[in-house]
Design an enzyme around this catalytic site. Structure first.
Site, PDB file in Angstrom:
ATOM      1  N   ALA A 115     -12.506  13.473  63.066  1.00 26.17           N
ATOM      2  CA  ALA A 115     -11.639  12.388  63.510  1.00 26.17           C
ATOM      3  C   ALA A 115     -12.443  11.225  64.085  1.00 26.17           C
ATOM      4  O   ALA A 115     -12.036  10.066  63.963  1.00 26.17           O
ATOM      5  CB  ALA A 115     -10.643  12.898  64.539  1.00 26.17           C
ATOM      6  N   THR A 116     -13.590  11.507  64.691  1.00 28.71           N
ATOM      7  CA  THR A 116     -14.403  10.414  65.241  1.00 28.71           C
ATOM      8  C   THR A 116     -14.838   9.467  64.122  1.00 28.71           C
ATOM      9  O   THR A 116     -14.728   8.250  64.252  1.00 28.71           O
ATOM     10  CB  THR A 116     -15.635  10.984  65.966  1.00 28.71           C
ATOM     11  OG1 THR A 116     -15.203  11.678  67.124  1.00 28.71           O
ATOM     12  CG2 THR A 116     -16.584   9.888  66.371  1.00 28.71           C
ATOM     13  N   ASN A 195      -5.146  13.513  74.104  1.00 26.90           N
ATOM     14  CA  ASN A 195      -5.914  14.753  74.182  1.00 26.90           C
ATOM     15  C   ASN A 195      -5.989  15.314  75.591  1.00 26.90           C
ATOM     16  O   ASN A 195      -6.240  16.488  75.776  1.00 26.90           O
ATOM     17  CB  ASN A 195      -7.322  14.533  73.633  1.00 26.90           C
ATOM     18  CG  ASN A 195      -8.030  13.403  74.329  1.00 26.90           C
ATOM     19  OD1 ASN A 195      -7.432  12.373  74.648  1.00 26.90           O
ATOM     20  ND2 ASN A 195      -9.304  13.569  74.587  1.00 26.90           N
ATOM     21  N   GLN A 223      -4.816  15.325  67.553  1.00 28.63           N
ATOM     22  CA  GLN A 223      -4.129  16.357  68.342  1.00 28.63           C
ATOM     23  C   GLN A 223      -2.699  16.569  67.881  1.00 28.63           C
ATOM     24  O   GLN A 223      -1.981  17.383  68.475  1.00 28.63           O
ATOM     25  CB  GLN A 223      -4.111  15.942  69.827  1.00 28.63           C
ATOM     26  CG  GLN A 223      -5.468  15.745  70.447  1.00 28.63           C
ATOM     27  CD  GLN A 223      -6.163  17.048  70.748  1.00 28.63           C
ATOM     28  OE1 GLN A 223      -5.595  18.131  70.599  1.00 28.63           O
ATOM     29  NE2 GLN A 223      -7.410  16.976  71.146  1.00 28.63           N
ATOM     30  N   SER A 243      -8.292  15.708  62.185  1.00 24.52           N
ATOM     31  CA  SER A 243      -9.468  16.526  62.437  1.00 24.52           C
ATOM     32  C   SER A 243      -9.225  17.944  61.939  1.00 24.52           C
ATOM     33  O   SER A 243      -8.120  18.465  62.054  1.00 24.52           O
ATOM     34  CB  SER A 243      -9.763  16.525  63.933  1.00 24.52           C
ATOM     35  OG  SER A 243     -10.818  17.404  64.189  1.00 24.52           O
ATOM     36  N   GLY A 244     -10.251  18.580  61.392  1.00 23.73           N
ATOM     37  CA  GLY A 244     -10.098  19.936  60.860  1.00 23.73           C
ATOM     38  C   GLY A 244     -10.061  20.992  61.948  1.00 23.73           C
ATOM     39  O   GLY A 244      -9.252  21.911  61.912  1.00 23.73           O
ATOM     40  N   HIS A 245     -10.940  20.844  62.946  1.00 18.66           N
ATOM     41  CA  HIS A 245     -11.088  21.956  63.897  1.00 18.66           C
ATOM     42  C   HIS A 245     -10.050  21.960  65.006  1.00 18.66           C
ATOM     43  O   HIS A 245     -10.071  22.833  65.863  1.00 18.66           O
ATOM     44  CB  HIS A 245     -12.506  21.973  64.487  1.00 18.66           C
ATOM     45  CG  HIS A 245     -12.782  20.876  65.451  1.00 18.66           C
ATOM     46  ND1 HIS A 245     -12.899  21.091  66.798  1.00 18.66           N
ATOM     47  CD2 HIS A 245     -12.968  19.557  65.274  1.00 18.66           C
ATOM     48  CE1 HIS A 245     -13.152  19.942  67.402  1.00 18.66           C
ATOM     49  NE2 HIS A 245     -13.196  18.993  66.502  1.00 18.66           N
ATOM     50  N   THR A 283     -21.904  13.537  49.720  1.00 19.09           N
ATOM     51  CA  THR A 283     -21.283  14.669  49.039  1.00 19.09           C
ATOM     52  C   THR A 283     -20.199  15.299  49.901  1.00 19.09           C
ATOM     53  O   THR A 283     -20.430  15.560  51.088  1.00 19.09           O
ATOM     54  CB  THR A 283     -22.350  15.723  48.713  1.00 19.09           C
ATOM     55  OG1 THR A 283     -23.343  15.109  47.917  1.00 19.09           O
ATOM     56  CG2 THR A 283     -21.756  16.897  47.971  1.00 19.09           C
ATOM     57  N   CYS A 369     -15.687  15.815  75.745  1.00 16.70           N
ATOM     58  CA  CYS A 369     -16.774  14.839  75.650  1.00 16.70           C
ATOM     59  C   CYS A 369     -17.245  14.406  77.020  1.00 16.70           C
ATOM     60  O   CYS A 369     -18.403  14.110  77.220  1.00 16.70           O
ATOM     61  CB  CYS A 369     -16.317  13.603  74.898  1.00 16.70           C
ATOM     62  SG  CYS A 369     -15.355  13.951  73.444  1.00 16.70           S
TER      63      CYS A 369
END
Lengths: 445, 88
Positions: A115-116, A195, A223, A243-245, A283, A369
């Site tokens: 996401a960043t 968040n 989120q 975001s994936g995680h 890639t 962060c």
């Protein structure tokens, strides 16, 4: 440290002035001096209640990823052989799964590293592309650091940035937003779910305003995606970061939704082989992307089920804490928020000491962060929380894999340690005596 | 068409395999999710839908079997809460 010493001195002089030195000796006697935190720490790994920082990988996701980490290692951009084709097919399937979750067309999804990166590409990319005519960007004070920092970078390039304030409940005022939009404005960036305090901004209304004013609307939905229903078309979202995680997928992968009709144009940040329509060269990591696709697929079928679970657990946690403890404040709007994120301020308790005492529960006082610094959270300051309350906040993050027993254990430990720390606190004692702390003139500051 | 017995045996094997997850959180989630899913779909009558869901169940059973194995390969220490239960 110096400040603390002065405060303590101030306290004692105050105590003497009030002729209540007796009081402090009572406090000393009532405090359990033999207490040692070491006696309380149990064997074993801590419980995980920090679902906003990251979530564990769902076993179903890992199961989909493993073949692409072992047998199917082709480069999805290789067009000349079967290894490439099978990887490309998997990537395109994942693209469709992500698109389905947010009601988009697969062609509108660009895979990124998280996401960043998605936030960076959308904010800098859009602002720079339209910089010829428009040099103004609007965002809010409670955004994630990467959005604020991207805006800061734009300011260095001569852009004007408006940082909208938020109300005490953490929501922005739509009137303020409307007033802030000028003919110069190219982009509005407002996050969907915060968040730190879990507040849900009125994204659909913001989208409507932006559409009527012909301004692009970007939302950081890291989120929110997979946790609350989102439809980019009905909400008029032009760009969205995913975001994936945060959705039980792997770390190191994310996605960016970029609207095609009407087309949003972006100046790419990264030069290279022109993958992902040239917006994000490099890639595409097939296993990560496949995992994120599966995570989105699970989110589609399980969103409602998971949401009910979050509601149940967060209610259980709050009921227990509010029943046993007074002077606890929930930060952020209680209604317009995501139930999996609860930010509480325990008055007269220092947040860091509570976190240290709660060693067997993985919690955070705010965003991961900024968890290295002792500064109070800028999000809490933006919603107008007093300095002392901002210092005493703790975020409870509940996820898909959190159990009832874990919530009960956390609540019980939390109540125990807050009570213990308050018993040691001279401030708490004064509050019990009916002294209004705000009226005290500390002798030395 | 699936008989009541077939579905019950699927349920039993799903629960049995899920119980083998070494991770506390995965194990509890899997047991809860399976139980709730069967309860939710208990009154389904549409045969096509039932066939689809049962097929999904068998697919998930295979996933659980594989993931239990992987979980066993990379075990971590028990959680605090599991140890507390042992003491109590």
């Amino acid at each position: 440290m110096h400040k603390c010493v002065f405060k303590l001195k101030g306290f004692y002089s105050l105590v003497n002035n009030r002729n209540c030195s007796q009081l402090s000796s009572i406090r000393l006697l009532s405090t359990d001096l033999r207490f040692s935190i070491k006696d309380e720490v149990c064997e074993g790994r801590p419980l995980y209640l920090d679902a906003q920082a990251t979530t564990p990988l769902d076993p179903r996701v890992l199961d989909c990823m493993l073949p692409y980490l072992t047998s199917f290692y082709g480069n999805p951009h290789s067009r000349t052989h079967a290894y490439g084709w099978e990887s490309e097919h998997a990537v395109e399937k994942a693209r469709m799964q992500v698109a389905n979750l947010i009601g988009a067309d697969p062609k509108e999804i660009v895979f990124t590293s998280g996401a960043t990166e998605s936030n960076n590409i959308s904010i800098k990319g859009v602002a720079r592309f339209y910089s010829g005519k428009k040099k103004h960007v609007i965002t809010t004070q409670t955004e994630h650091k990467c959005v604020l920092d991207s805006c800061r970078a734009l300011e260095g390039e001569g852009f004007k940035v408006t940082y909208l304030p938020v109300n005490q409940n953490g929501l922005i005022s739509l009137e303020n937003l409307e007033k802030a939009i000028t003919p110069e404005t190219s982009l509005v960036s407002i996050m969907t779910v915060n968040n730190e305090i879990g507040v849900k901004q009125p994204v659909a209304e913001i989208g409507r305003i932006c559409k009527s004013k012909k301004v692009f609307f970007h939302t950081d939905a890291a989120q929110a995606v997979g946790k609350i229903p989102i439809d980019v078309n009905s909400m008029n979202i032009d760009l969205m970061s995913i975001s994936g995680h945060k959705i039980y997928g792997p770390k190191g992968v994310g996605a960016l939704y970029v609207r095609r009709r009407p087309r949003v144009r972006i100046e790419a940040l990264q030069s290279g082989g022109g993958q992902e329509r040239g917006l994000r060269s490099g890639t595409v990591p097939t296993p990560l992307v496949v995992g994120m696709g599966e995570a989105c697929d699970i989110a589609i079928s399980d969103m409602e089920y998971d949401h009910k679970w979050m509601e149940k657990l967060s209610k259980r946690l709050m009921d227990q804490i509010f029943e046993k403890l007074s002077h606890v404040i929930r930060n952020g709007d209680p209604v317009h928020s995501y139930p999996g994120c609860i930010n509480l301020s325990f008055a007269y308790v220092e947040g860091e000491s509570l976190l240290m005492a709660l060693k067997d529960v993985a919690l955070s006082s705010g965003s991961a962060c900024t968890s290295a610094s002792l500064e109070p959270s800028y999000v809490l300051r933006a919603i107008g929380a007093d300095e002392d309350l901002a210092h005493s906040s703790i975020r409870f993050g509940i996820g898909r894999f959190t159990t009832i027993d874990e919530v009960d254990y956390t609540a019980q430990k939390c109540i125990h340690h807050v009570t213990r720390l308050r018993e040691m606190s001279p401030l708490w004692e004064m509050v019990q005596e009916g002294v209004d702390l705000k009226t005290i003139q500390w002798s030395q500051h | 068409m699936h008989s009541r017995q077939q579905i019950l045996s699927l349920y039993k094997s799903l629960m049995k395999e899920s119980n083998k997850f070494s991770s506390y959180n995965y194990r509890n989630y899997a047991l809860r999710r399976i139980r709730d899913a069967f309860r939710e779909n208990m009154n389904l009558t549409d045969n096509n839908q039932i066939t689809k869901i049962v097929k999904d169940g068998y697919r998930n059973l295979e996933i659980i079997k594989r993931q239990v194995l992987i979980g066993d390969l990379y075990k971590s220490d028990k959680l605090v809460i599991e140890n507390v239960k042992l003491l109590a």
